[in-house]
Design a protein around this motif. Structure first.
Motif, short mmCIF file in Angstrom:
data_model
loop_
_atom_site.label_atom_id
_atom_site.label_comp_id
_atom_site.label_asym_id
_atom_site.label_seq_id
_atom_site.Cartn_x
_atom_site.Cartn_y
_atom_site.Cartn_z
N ASN A 161 0.72 -1.19 -0.19
CA ASN A 161 0.19 -0.05 0.04
C ASN A 161 0.94 1.15 -0.20
N ALA A 162 0.76 2.02 -0.85
CA ALA A 162 1.49 3.47 -1.19
C ALA A 162 1.32 4.32 0.24
N ILE A 163 0.39 4.31 0.83
CA ILE A 163 0.38 5.46 1.93
C ILE A 163 1.03 4.94 2.82
N HIS A 164 0.87 3.51 3.38
CA HIS A 164 1.86 2.95 4.27
C HIS A 164 3.18 2.82 3.92
N ILE A 165 3.57 2.83 2.75
CA ILE A 165 5.11 2.94 2.42
C ILE A 165 5.45 4.22 2.60
N HIS A 166 4.90 5.25 2.33
CA HIS A 166 5.09 6.51 2.49
C HIS A 166 5.50 6.89 3.95
N TRP A 167 4.57 6.48 4.86
CA TRP A 167 4.64 7.18 6.22
C TRP A 167 5.43 6.00 6.97
N SER A 201 -13.38 10.15 15.52
CA SER A 201 -12.73 11.44 14.83
C SER A 201 -13.81 12.36 14.08
N ALA A 202 -14.73 11.84 13.42
CA ALA A 202 -15.80 12.37 12.83
C ALA A 202 -16.68 13.26 13.73
N ALA A 203 -16.89 12.47 14.67
CA ALA A 203 -17.72 13.20 15.90
C ALA A 203 -17.02 14.38 16.54
N ILE A 204 -15.93 14.16 16.93
CA ILE A 204 -14.97 15.31 17.25
C ILE A 204 -14.62 16.60 16.36
N SER A 205 -14.49 16.13 15.14
CA SER A 205 -14.59 17.19 13.93
C SER A 205 -15.75 18.06 13.91
N VAL A 206 -16.99 17.40 14.07
CA VAL A 206 -18.05 18.16 14.04
C VAL A 206 -18.35 19.15 15.15
N ILE A 207 -18.14 18.46 16.32
CA ILE A 207 -18.47 19.05 17.68
C ILE A 207 -17.42 20.19 18.10
N ALA A 208 -16.02 19.80 18.00
CA ALA A 208 -15.19 20.52 18.29
C ALA A 208 -14.33 21.03 17.29
N LEU A 209 -13.25 20.52 16.82
CA LEU A 209 -12.29 20.87 15.90
C LEU A 209 -12.01 19.72 14.88
N PRO A 210 -11.60 19.96 13.70
CA PRO A 210 -11.17 19.14 12.69
C PRO A 210 -9.95 18.41 12.96
N ILE A 211 -9.95 17.07 12.87
CA ILE A 211 -8.69 16.43 13.36
C ILE A 211 -8.55 15.14 12.30
N ILE A 212 -9.40 15.07 11.17
CA ILE A 212 -9.23 14.14 10.27
C ILE A 212 -8.07 14.50 9.57
N THR A 213 -7.22 13.36 9.36
CA THR A 213 -6.20 13.41 7.94
C THR A 213 -6.16 11.75 7.67
N SER A 214 -5.27 11.67 6.40
CA SER A 214 -5.23 10.38 5.99
C SER A 214 -4.10 9.38 6.95
N LYS A 215 -3.03 10.09 7.30
CA LYS A 215 -1.95 9.49 8.35
C LYS A 215 -2.64 9.15 9.73
N HIS A 216 -3.65 9.75 10.04
CA HIS A 216 -4.28 9.20 11.32
C HIS A 216 -5.32 8.18 11.20
#
Length: 576
Positions: free
Chosen positions: A175-181, A373-388
């Motif tokens: 998987n490309a993203i796992h190789i990258h990180w 993470s979706a709930a926190i992003s809606v209620i508080a602050l955005p925290i969603i990124t692919s590496k997470h």
């Protein structure tokens, strides 16, 4: 020999009843085998499984070690190096309180550097090692999680589960993203390893009466919580699984001694082990909880993750399966929608067909990080990124491998597995060729040019906060043997505003400088390192009336946010 009529009838009736019970059990076993291993499930012996897993891990290592030393360090990697080499263990813990991550990875990296080296390859090899261990843990997790019985891997159907584990590890390896990180000096590979390891140990703990499995589980979960804050979501998914498991059996069989382990211990003993593990984990994490709240407040004050929208999760999920910097042919809404629908179909089929406890745990650790993470992003602050979402993606590969190897007929299964692996390799190679990693050496090339032309008494100033720590890393490496040169440490211009997510936790007052300081220090030449990227710059710190630009050199960077790396040489006008 004559037999009494009554005795003969009684004996025939008993034989008939026993035969029906045998057929009933046999049919139930056949149905259970079909549900778990499909109409043409693939079988793999222990030796073949070991050879296959070794081949997968070797291929993953080759893909990750390819060009591992070509790419230049960037802010996050230089941040890790600075934290691990500049500060003591106590100060590492204190400094991370002003950052966004727990301190365990930096402590492990500090020990690793002390044993190996602080070169780019040496530091990144730690992440590669954790990623290779993750592949092994995925294999073991599949072997235990999909067991039809309550025991571990030691039943007659382990051969098919080895096939699933090898395919899941293969997906992860290419998987490309796992190789990258996995070639970044960051904590993401370590967090993925601990998440998969703890989930596997949880399956083992529930399936075994031996307490050392619970001890290992507690240790792995505590390490995960102190490695990455997103580990909380995986642990939450594990907790939901345990609560659901206990609740189901307490409701359905409240009057019986429920066989939680292979040795038949009652529910109360298992409940004691689970509660004890939960208490130890909570007490261990309690000291970091107040710091986590402080980090959350800092993220509220300013963070780089974009605002959450309804398209955020599908787009992020596609970034995981294809790559966040995907080739041009994959950058469209149709690809995002198709990939998301296929992924949902895989999860639905997996949830519909599989009835093992490990499968329920697998669904929990896939869904929990996404929902939380979706709930926190809606209620508080955005925290969603692919590496997470790297951990959730690794678990998804287990479900995908199960659907392909078990639920599909053999010819279709082999074709689907081959197409997916080839496609993932293609995406990885496209990403590598598009970035031209070895040709775009970025800041490393700039500092190398600086090392060849710098003179005694020169100053080095940085006009971009995101480049200060990386500049210092390369200067420490390239000028390490040039002790005769009186070269000042690279410092950041005062006119550059400090931003929390650009390493401000490691930047003190002594790390900054102004034009007046340069004038008073009688420096005859000043090298200024900056970029054309979108980060704040401070070139106005040197007024044109006092300083004259003598030369400027540009270097291409692999990272798009940096733009081109620029190296300027300034001299006082009376000296120019």
């Amino acid at each position: 020999m004559p037999v009494a009529s009554g005795n003969w009838k009684h004996s025939a009736s008993s034989r008939n009843f026993a035969f029906k019970r045998y057929e009933s059990r046999r049919g139930s076993q056949r149905r259970s085998h079909y549900d778990l291993y499909g109409p043409d499930g693939g079988h793999m012996t222990g030796r073949a499984g070991l050879i296959c897993l070794s081949s997968v891990v070797t291929a993953g290592m080759i893909l990750r070690c390819d060009q591992i030393g070509c790419r230049s360090f960037w802010l996050d990697e230089a941040y890790s190096w600075t934290m691990a080499t500049r500060f003591s263990l106590r100060e590492i813990v204190l400094r991370t309180a002003n950052d966004f991550h727990p301190p365990l990875y930096y402590i492990v990296l500090k020990c690793w550097i002390a044993i190996v080296d602080d070169s780019e390859v040496a530091q990144r090899s730690l992440s590669v090692l954790f990623d290779l261990l993750t592949m092994v843990c995925l294999y073991q997790f599949c072997c235990d999680a999909f067991a039809a019985k309550k025991g571990s891997c030691n039943d007659e159907n382990v051969e098919s589960r080895r096939s699933v584990g090898c395919l899941a590890a293969a997906f992860y390896a290419v998987n490309a993203i796992h190789i990258h990180w996995s070639v970044e000096t960051r904590m993401y590979s370590m967090a993925s390893f601990l998440a998969v390891l703890s989930s596997w140990l949880l399956v083992r703990s529930i399936s075994s009466a031996e307490r050392q499995w619970w001890f290992a589980y507690v240790l792995s979960v505590t390490s995960l919580l102190y490695t990455h804050n997103y580990g909380l979501f995986t642990v939450f998914g594990q907790a939901c699984f345990v609560v659901a498991l206990l609740g189901k059996n307490l409701v359905t069989q409240p009057w019986k001694r429920y066989d939680v382990t292979t040795r038949g211990s009652d529910l109360s003993n298992s409940l004691v082990s689970m509660v004890t593990a939960a208490i130890v984990i909570c007490v261990s994490f309690l000291p970091w909880l107040s710091i986590l709240f402080k980090q959350t407040e800092q993220a509220h004050a300013g963070y780089w993750i974009p605002k959450f929208e309804w398209w955020t999760i599908p787009k992020t999920w596609v970034d995981l399966l294809i790559h966040e910097d995907k080739p041009v042919e994959f950058r469209d809404s149709a690809t995002t929608l198709t990939t998301s629908l296929v992924s949902l179909t895989v999860i639905f089929c997996f949830a519909w067909k599989v009835r093992t406890r490990g499968a329920v745990l697998l669904l929990a650790v896939i869904v929990s990080p996404i929902v939380c993470s979706a709930a926190i992003s809606v209620i508080a602050l955005p925290i969603i990124t692919s590496k997470h979402y790297l951990t959730a993606c690794g678990f998804f590969f287990c479900a995908l491998a199960y659907v392909i190897r078990i639920l599909l007929p053999r010819p279709v299964s082999n074709a689907a597995a081959g197409i997916l692996i080839v496609n993932m390799l293609y995406v990885h190679l496209c990403y590598r060729d598009e970035r031209q990693i070895c040709e775009n050496s970025g800041l490393r090339a700039a500092v190398l040019h600086l090392a060849d032309h710098i003179q005694e008494g020169d100053s080095v100033a940085v006009a971009n906060q995101g480049m200060l720590l990386t500049t210092r890393y390369y200067m420490s490496r390239m000028l390490r043997n040039s002790e005769s040169k009186d070269v000042a440490t690279a410092k950041l211009f005062y006119s550059v505003p400090l931003i929390s997510w650009l390493g401000s936790a490691l930047i003190d007052e002594k790390d900054r400088m102004s034009a007046n300081e340069l004038t008073l220090s009688n420096r005859k030449r000043v090298w200024v390192i900056g970029s054309t990227g979108d980060s704040p710059r401070g070139l106005d710190e040197l007024p044109a009336s006092t300083w004259a630009e003598r030369s400027a050199v540009a270097f291409r960077s692999k990272y798009s946010f940096e733009g081109d790396i620029r190296l300027w040489l300034y001299m006082p006008r009376e000296s120019s």
